[in-house]
Design an enzyme around this catalytic site. Structure first.
Site, mmCIF file in Angstrom:
data_model
loop_
_atom_site.group_PDB
_atom_site.id
_atom_site.type_symbol
_atom_site.label_atom_id
_atom_site.label_comp_id
_atom_site.label_asym_id
_atom_site.label_seq_id
_atom_site.Cartn_x
_atom_site.Cartn_y
_atom_site.Cartn_z
ATOM 1 N N PHE A 75 6.684 -36.659 33.843
ATOM 2 C CA PHE A 75 5.932 -36.785 32.600
ATOM 3 C C PHE A 75 6.893 -36.520 31.448
ATOM 4 O O PHE A 75 7.617 -35.523 31.456
ATOM 5 C CB PHE A 75 4.761 -35.797 32.544
ATOM 6 C CG PHE A 75 3.923 -35.942 31.309
ATOM 7 C CD1 PHE A 75 2.924 -36.895 31.245
ATOM 8 C CD2 PHE A 75 4.142 -35.140 30.195
ATOM 9 C CE1 PHE A 75 2.143 -37.050 30.101
ATOM 10 C CE2 PHE A 75 3.380 -35.282 29.038
ATOM 11 C CZ PHE A 75 2.370 -36.243 28.998
ATOM 12 N N GLU A 135 -2.838 -36.058 24.577
ATOM 13 C CA GLU A 135 -1.374 -36.016 24.515
ATOM 14 C C GLU A 135 -0.949 -35.442 23.172
ATOM 15 O O GLU A 135 -0.636 -36.183 22.248
ATOM 16 C CB GLU A 135 -0.770 -37.412 24.728
ATOM 17 C CG GLU A 135 -0.650 -37.853 26.178
ATOM 18 C CD GLU A 135 -1.954 -38.441 26.729
ATOM 19 O OE1 GLU A 135 -2.022 -38.662 27.951
ATOM 20 O OE2 GLU A 135 -2.887 -38.669 25.931
ATOM 21 N N SER A 136 -1.006 -34.127 23.060
ATOM 22 C CA SER A 136 -0.508 -33.371 21.902
ATOM 23 C C SER A 136 -1.527 -33.191 20.775
ATOM 24 O O SER A 136 -2.668 -32.821 21.045
ATOM 25 C CB SER A 136 0.832 -33.926 21.408
ATOM 26 O OG SER A 136 1.795 -33.844 22.456
ATOM 27 N N CYS A 176 2.921 -37.173 23.079
ATOM 28 C CA CYS A 176 3.911 -37.135 24.156
ATOM 29 C C CYS A 176 3.606 -38.221 25.189
ATOM 30 O O CYS A 176 2.798 -39.115 24.955
ATOM 31 C CB CYS A 176 3.913 -35.752 24.805
ATOM 32 S SG CYS A 176 2.282 -35.249 25.448
ATOM 33 N N PHE A 226 -4.746 -27.908 30.801
ATOM 34 C CA PHE A 226 -5.030 -29.132 31.536
ATOM 35 C C PHE A 226 -5.071 -28.865 33.044
ATOM 36 O O PHE A 226 -4.570 -27.841 33.531
ATOM 37 C CB PHE A 226 -3.965 -30.185 31.232
ATOM 38 C CG PHE A 226 -3.992 -30.684 29.813
ATOM 39 C CD1 PHE A 226 -4.732 -31.804 29.466
ATOM 40 C CD2 PHE A 226 -3.278 -30.027 28.811
ATOM 41 C CE1 PHE A 226 -4.760 -32.271 28.155
ATOM 42 C CE2 PHE A 226 -3.304 -30.485 27.508
ATOM 43 C CZ PHE A 226 -4.050 -31.603 27.179
ATOM 44 N N SER A 269 -1.853 -27.166 25.652
ATOM 45 C CA SER A 269 -1.712 -27.516 24.246
ATOM 46 C C SER A 269 -2.468 -26.516 23.391
ATOM 47 O O SER A 269 -3.518 -26.010 23.803
ATOM 48 C CB SER A 269 -2.269 -28.920 23.967
ATOM 49 O OG SER A 269 -1.437 -29.923 24.495
ATOM 50 N N HIS A 308 3.079 -27.208 22.761
ATOM 51 C CA HIS A 308 2.727 -28.055 23.898
ATOM 52 C C HIS A 308 3.679 -27.769 25.058
ATOM 53 O O HIS A 308 4.889 -27.652 24.851
ATOM 54 C CB HIS A 308 2.782 -29.529 23.493
ATOM 55 C CG HIS A 308 1.894 -29.832 22.335
ATOM 56 N ND1 HIS A 308 0.537 -29.992 22.470
ATOM 57 C CD2 HIS A 308 2.151 -29.950 21.011
ATOM 58 C CE1 HIS A 308 -0.001 -30.205 21.291
ATOM 59 N NE2 HIS A 308 0.960 -30.177 20.376
ATOM 60 N N GLU A 345 5.966 -28.800 34.759
ATOM 61 C CA GLU A 345 6.497 -29.268 36.032
ATOM 62 C C GLU A 345 8.018 -29.101 36.091
ATOM 63 O O GLU A 345 8.715 -29.468 35.144
ATOM 64 C CB GLU A 345 6.139 -30.740 36.256
ATOM 65 C CG GLU A 345 4.646 -31.006 36.423
ATOM 66 C CD GLU A 345 3.938 -31.348 35.124
ATOM 67 O OE1 GLU A 345 2.951 -32.094 35.165
ATOM 68 O OE2 GLU A 345 4.388 -30.857 34.060
#
Length: 331
Positions: free
Chosen positions: A11, A68-69, A83, A221, A227, A241, A245
């Site tokens: 990601f 996403e952000s 992102c 998430f 976030s 953020h 991983e």
């Protein structure tokens, strides 16, 4: 070359960041971006390939946590940070039309588009794979564009696009800290395996204490990722953020809270996240109390546990910009 397993679970945490200040040739003070209804923002974000998760507001600003952000909206400033494989620049022209039609803003007072180099540019939409193509796209909509690259073009670097005219005269400053090669013990906090909610992750990690008094909106998430947006009186924000991983770990911190020196805040952030590498940028115009922060950073050749690899200072328009890159020493 990435293995099939690494490719499947990769990601891109690195964000694309757009900030636009709007004005009107009629000079009316009643125009306000915050009057635009949520449904119109949702339609705009579909072009970017992300959606709204939550929103918090105060007297000065609306702050949206996105899939996403983040997105921030004030009376005349719009900030969008996304992102992953989002297509932020595809929304610029529709944004200009939206604010003109709904608010009567017919002039871009100032604009800033920036990002770090991507880890996997090949996985991005074609418009975002090369900074040169992003510049060409923005040049079709904006006059007097100016593009810059700071850092090492064949290693870690940071790109900026703006317009070559003095726009924002209000005190303005932005600190951005981009971190990667993260400590995995720290990153485990940002997973459903360790925490049940964004609030728990904020408290366990120490994020809640970074800037006291902020109105925090946080989200954890599934199965991992985090976030948060934070609002402070006066039109100030923070946003963080986390991509935890191990094969693509990345954290970003951004704020426009004005400070003469960001040393203490930097130490707090590094204590919370403990990255292997980080780059920091500080924007400040001549009206800001942070305008002398570049001089402060020039003598900061080392931070505890890190060595400085690059340091650059630029002056353009009525802004100063400092870029600095640190990493843990190789033992």
């Amino acid at each position: 070359m990435a293995t099939a397993v690494e490719d499947k679970h990769f990601f891109e945490g690195t964000e694309k960041l757009l900030e636009v200040w709007f004005s009107s040739t009629s000079n009316e003070d009643t125009r306000n971006l915050r009057t635009i209804e949520r449904c119109h923002w949702e339609e705009l974000l579909k072009l970017v390939q992300c959606e709204i998760i939550s929103i918090v507001s105060d007297e000065d600003m609306d702050a949206y946590v996105l899939s996403e952000s983040s997105m921030f909206v004030t009376s005349h400033r719009f900030i969008l940070k996304t992102c992953g494989q989002t297509t932020l620049l595809l929304a610029v022209e529709p944004l200009l039309k939206l604010v003109a039609n709904k608010c009567g803003f017919d002039k871009v007072q100032d604009v800033f588009y920036s990002r770090k180099n991507f880890t996997r540019p090949d996985k991005q939409h074609k418009i975002h794979r090369k900074f040169e193509d992003e510049v060409d796209h923005l040049d079709t909509m904006l006059k007097d564009g100016a593009a810059y690259c700071l850092g090492r073009m064949n290693r870690d670097c940071w790109y900026l696009y703006t317009i070559d005219c003095i726009g924002v005269m209000d005190p303005d400053q932005t600190l951005e800290l981009l971190m990667w090669n993260m400590d995995q013990k720290k990153m485990k906090i940002f997973s459903k395996e360790t925490c049940a909610s964004g609030k728990e992750a904020s408290e366990k990690s120490g994020i809640s204490a970074l800037i006291p008094g902020a109105q925090i909106d946080d989200f954890l998430f599934h199965p991992c990722g985090y976030s948060m947006n934070g609002l402070l009186p006066g039109g100030y924000y923070i946003t963080i953020h986390v991509t935890p991983e191990p094969q693509c770990s990345y954290v970003s911190f951004e704020t426009n809270v004005p400070q003469k020196s960001y040393h203490d805040l930097l130490k707090k952030i590094l204590k919370v996240f403990s990255p292997g590498k980080f780059l920091m940028t500080i924007f400040a115009n001549q009206e800001s109390i942070a305008k002398d922060s570049p001089k402060d950073l020039e003598n900061m050749t080392a931070v505890q546990g890190y060595v400085r690899n690059d340091h650059q200072h630029c002056l353009f328009k009525n802004y100063s910009l400092t870029y600095t890159h640190f990493s843990r020493p190789v033992l």
